[in-house]
Design an enzyme around this catalytic site. Structure first.
Site, PDB file in Angstrom:
ATOM      1  CD  GLU A 139       9.753  10.320   7.191  1.00 39.65           C
ATOM      2  OE1 GLU A 139      10.827   9.748   6.980  1.00 39.65           O
ATOM      3  OE2 GLU A 139       9.315  10.494   8.344  1.00 39.65           O
ATOM      4  CG  HIS A 156      12.377  -1.195 -14.473  1.00 38.93           C
ATOM      5  ND1 HIS A 156      12.638  -1.564 -15.780  1.00 38.93           N
ATOM      6  CD2 HIS A 156      12.005   0.103 -14.516  1.00 38.93           C
ATOM      7  CE1 HIS A 156      12.463  -0.520 -16.572  1.00 38.93           C
ATOM      8  NE2 HIS A 156      12.074   0.507 -15.828  1.00 38.93           N
ATOM      9  CD1 TRP A 203      17.668   0.387  21.965  1.00 45.59           C
ATOM     10  CD2 TRP A 203      19.715   0.995  21.305  1.00 45.59           C
ATOM     11  NE1 TRP A 203      17.781   0.121  20.624  1.00 45.59           N
ATOM     12  CE2 TRP A 203      19.019   0.471  20.191  1.00 45.59           C
ATOM     13  CE3 TRP A 203      21.018   1.439  21.129  1.00 45.59           C
ATOM     14  CZ2 TRP A 203      19.591   0.379  18.927  1.00 45.59           C
ATOM     15  CZ3 TRP A 203      21.588   1.357  19.872  1.00 45.59           C
ATOM     16  CH2 TRP A 203      20.877   0.831  18.786  1.00 45.59           C
ATOM     17  CE  LYS A 239      12.690  11.790  18.713  1.00 47.12           C
ATOM     18  NZ  LYS A 239      11.836  11.569  17.549  1.00 47.12           N
ATOM     19  NE  ARG A 262      19.342   9.504  25.812  1.00 39.39           N
ATOM     20  CZ  ARG A 262      20.014  10.273  24.962  1.00 39.39           C
ATOM     21  NH1 ARG A 262      19.394  11.252  24.346  1.00 39.39           N
ATOM     22  NH2 ARG A 262      21.288  10.076  24.735  1.00 39.39           N
ATOM     23  CB  CYS A 281      21.374   4.230  27.842  1.00 40.42           C
ATOM     24  SG  CYS A 281      22.151   2.742  27.207  1.00 40.42           S
ATOM     25  CE  LYS A 331       8.298   8.259  10.595  1.00 35.09           C
ATOM     26  NZ  LYS A 331       9.321   9.218  10.827  1.00 35.09           N
ATOM     27  CG  ASN A 334      23.969   7.677  26.520  1.00 36.06           C
ATOM     28  OD1 ASN A 334      23.636   8.813  26.229  1.00 36.06           O
ATOM     29  ND2 ASN A 334      23.983   6.728  25.623  1.00 36.06           N
ATOM     30  N   GLY A 335      26.588   5.237  26.151  1.00 41.55           N
ATOM     31  CA  GLY A 335      27.670   5.286  25.170  1.00 41.55           C
ATOM     32  C   GLY A 335      28.283   3.906  24.984  1.00 41.55           C
ATOM     33  CD  GLU A 394       9.966   5.146  12.600  1.00 40.57           C
ATOM     34  OE1 GLU A 394      10.951   5.006  13.322  1.00 40.57           O
ATOM     35  OE2 GLU A 394       9.701   6.199  12.022  1.00 40.57           O
TER      36      GLU A 394
HETATM   37  C1  F6R Z   1      12.522   7.687  12.255  1.00 41.77           C
HETATM   38  C2  F6R Z   1      13.548   8.429  12.958  1.00 41.77           C
HETATM   39  C3  F6R Z   1      14.959   8.114  12.661  1.00 41.77           C
HETATM   40  C4  F6R Z   1      15.844   9.366  12.802  1.00 41.77           C
HETATM   41  C5  F6R Z   1      17.314   8.990  12.645  1.00 41.77           C
HETATM   42  C6  F6R Z   1      18.209  10.217  12.721  1.00 41.77           C
HETATM   43  O1  F6R Z   1      11.240   8.128  12.589  1.00 41.77           O
HETATM   44  O2  F6R Z   1      13.266   9.260  13.779  1.00 41.77           O
HETATM   45  O3  F6R Z   1      15.105   7.527  11.412  1.00 41.77           O
HETATM   46  O4  F6R Z   1      15.475  10.286  11.815  1.00 41.77           O
HETATM   47  O5  F6R Z   1      17.671   8.100  13.657  1.00 41.77           O
HETATM   48  O6  F6R Z   1      18.066  10.886  13.932  1.00 41.77           O
HETATM   49  P1  F6R Z   1      18.499  12.386  14.088  1.00 41.77           P
HETATM   50  O7  F6R Z   1      17.602  13.215  13.243  1.00 41.77           O
HETATM   51  O8  F6R Z   1      18.366  12.676  15.545  1.00 41.77           O
HETATM   52  O9  F6R Z   1      19.925  12.478  13.610  1.00 41.77           O
END
Ligand code: F6R
Length: 604
Positions: free
Chosen positions: A477, A500, A73, A599, A27, A2, A481, A99-100, A484
């Site tokens: 990747e 396969h 969150w 994030k 967050r 959060c 993108k 937060n936690g 998500e």
């Molecule tokens: C996707 C994304 C996540 C982060 C993952 C790790 O776009 O941003 O998959 O890459 O949550 O986060 P970090 O890099 O902060 O450890």
């Protein structure tokens, strides 16, 4: 995970608190709440986003020059008004934002209920307000220090007591917390961007630190309440970087910022002759006797780790593993004192990555982090840090943090290679210096075509991304993108794997995004694309090959600038980011705040 924010000063607290929540919303955005103190607690909480809270505040104006706020969150308890923070004790004397995760909250909750406490929410957080209530006898710092002795888990906390009009207590344990030092006012937040508009002078709290903020001063203590001292740091981020700067969304802005971000990553590290200087950041002795490299990371950062593995395997004669951090601790692990563990994490706070790094460290491994966040937990615990210097990344979907991680991995391999073999990878490093211009060109020349393609596939239910070798990691990747932020299912495959099983899903007009940048794999990739075309798949081909005719295998062929093959992933990812962005926009999605995500994931 959060976002929390706090203010104490002489001005009304809500403008800072609301602005901070808006900055921290990446967050978590399931619910939001605010509490200000002016003889009484003035509280407003609501399910939904910070904008919902702002709407609610129009009917419930708040008073007070001291306050705390939260954007959530959900982990324990559904998103609802009741579960929104702040949480209070039985008599509404203590207010807490958190937060936690409190791991022992069940035991604490039943103990407190047995003692007669009445709970209003399903959250783990509420045990904290009741615990502080139990110990509070007029000294809030003391009560908080006693309460946290009983907590197991992770917590960044901000706490107010109704009868303490000029005092905010905060605690950091395994979740980030920053104090901003102002003139006659002080600030608290989960991260730097929430404060940077107001002051550049900050205290980055360490685990176990407790802080008492009043408008005149900030005092620091350890968990037992003993006073300690610490030097503030001056943060050099430009506040303008934290705004959208004329772009419709942060994600689009951050995609466009990549050329500059790469420049910032390499600035002062590679000179014009392609020579690298990383000795101060990564002391050479870290590599002495290293016989194995392990990468740990999650999500996009894991895709960067796969790239790192490819670089190390291609350029060095050393075994390399790239592990999902969430799996790393739950399998047999061969890390030892000859292992170099490299944690890749934009935030430097991801719980799984942190846990994996700590395990390797406990087994004697040397540890190194590639991270974007100065003072983050991972950066403080590893032996050496290579900062990616991407600047603040606000959109939940990672873009510039990813490409700067890849750039850092190039720097790292060059450093390692020079120390181990004496060889200078000047060609790679010079090519890296030329990358920003090629990225700009890629965006300029392809944005319109990608927008059109995104609109065309907006109603697709499945998409496939294929590549071979290092292009496979880029395909992973690209599909993440798209998935998500547009919520269209995507799957990434190594080209040779299609036949396969997955080829069964390639039917008329199914979108297939293909990456082709590695000359030695080009023929094989073309064969895979023929298999796709024979089933009617609709192929968008992204290639750095300037000459070959791909008209029989690509319905649309986007030619990206020619580049050193090992740098191709830094270029091909850009069109996949734009494709994800435009597809999501065409579907009306909130690209910066995709559903169910946040994030930085500071829970396991
Ligand atoms: C996707 C994304 C996540 C982060 C993952 C790790 O776009 O941003 O998959 O890459 O949550 O986060 P970090 O890099 O902060 O450890």
């Amino acid at each position: 995970m959060c976002g929390i924010v706090g203010y104490v000063g002489s001005r009304p607290a809500d403008p800072f608190l609301i602005q901070g929540l808006n900055k921290l919303e990446y967050r978590g955005y399931d619910s939001a709440g605010i509490c200000q103190l002016n003889h009484e607690f003035y509280v407003c909480k609501t399910k939904g986003r910070v904008s919902d809270l702002e709407r609610a505040l129009k009917h419930t104006p708040l008073k007070g020059c001291i306050g705390i706020a939260h954007t959530r969150w959900a982990t324990h308890g559904i998103p609802s008004d009741e579960n929104a923070h702040p949480h209070f004790d039985c008599h509404q004397n203590i207010a807490v934002v958190h937060n936690g995760i409190i791991e022992n909250y069940r035991q604490l909750r039943s103990m407190l209920i047995n003692e007669g406490h009445i709970f209003q929410s399903d959250t783990d957080t509420e045990v904290i307000s009741h615990l502080v209530e139990t110990y509070y006898q007029g000294d809030l710092l003391e009560a908080v220090c006693r309460a946290i002795q009983e907590l197991k888990g992770s917590y960044a906390l901000a706490i107010l007591a109704k009868d303490q009009p000029n005092q905010l207590i905060a605690v950091k344990q395994d979740n980030p917390l920053i104090v901003g030092l102002g003139q006659g006012e002080n600030y608290l937040a989960s991260d730097i961007p929430a404060i940077i508009d107001h002051t550049a002078e900050m205290l980055i709290l360490n685990d176990g630190e407790v802080v008492r903020l009043s408008k005149e001063k900030v005092e620091l203590f350890d968990r037992s309440g003993e006073q300690i001292t610490k030097k503030p740091v001056s943060i050099q981020w430009d506040p303008v970087q934290v705004q959208k700067g004329g772009f419709e969304d942060f994600m689009l802005k951050e995609i466009h910022e990549q050329p500059q971000a790469i420049q910032d990553t390499i600035a002062g590290r590679i000179n014009e002759r392609g020579e690298l200087d990383l000795d101060r950041e990564i002391p050479p002795h870290l590599f002495e006797g290293v016989s194995k490299v392990q990468f740990v990371a999650c999500g996009t950062a894991y895709h960067a780790a796969l790239y790192g593995k490819h670089l190390f395997e291609t350029l060095m004669d050393i075994p390399v593993e790239a592990e999902l951090a969430s799996e790393y601790r739950y399998k047999r692990n061969l890390a030892d004192d000859k292992t170099l563990l490299i944690a890749v994490s934009q935030s430097g706070e991801t719980a799984d990555t942190l846990g994996a790094m700590r395990l390797a460290k406990a087994k004697g491994a040397r540890t190194l982090a590639i991270t974007n966040v100065l003072g983050s937990t991972i950066s403080r615990e590893v032996d050496a840090v290579l900062y990616s210097h991407a600047g603040p990344e606000i959109a939940v979907a990672s873009t510039k943090a990813y490409t700067t991680q890849l750039a850092c991995l190039c720097l790292l391999i060059a450093h390692f290679c020079r120390l181990k073999t004496g060889e200078n990878l000047a060609a790679l490093l010079l090519a890296l210096r030329g990358l920003p211009d090629k990225m700009s060109q890629t965006i300029k020349e392809n944005a319109a075509a990608l927008k059109a393609y995104g609109e065309k596939i907006r109603s697709a239910s499945d998409t496939f991304f294929i590549g071979r070798g290092i292009d496979y990691a880029s395909a992973m990747e690209g599909q993440l993108k798209l998935k998500e932020i547009s919520y269209i299912h995507g799957e990434a495959l190594a080209g040779g794997e299609l036949k396969h099983g997955t080829l069964a899903l390639i039917v008329e007009d199914v979108p297939v995004v293909a990456l082709l940048t590695q000359p030695e794999l080009a023929d094989k990739m073309v064969n895979n694309l023929k298999e796709v075309k024979a089933r009617g798949g609709y192929v968008l081909l992204l290639t750095t090959d300037q000459e070959s005719d791909f008209s029989d295998v690509g319905d649309q062929v986007l030619r990206l600038p020619e580049i050193h093959p090992l740098l191709a992933p830094l270029l091909t990812v850009v069109p996949t980011q734009l494709l994800a962005y435009y597809t999501a926009k065409a579907r009306g999605c909130d690209v910066d705040k995709p559903r169910n995500l946040a994030k930085s994931i500071t829970v396991e």
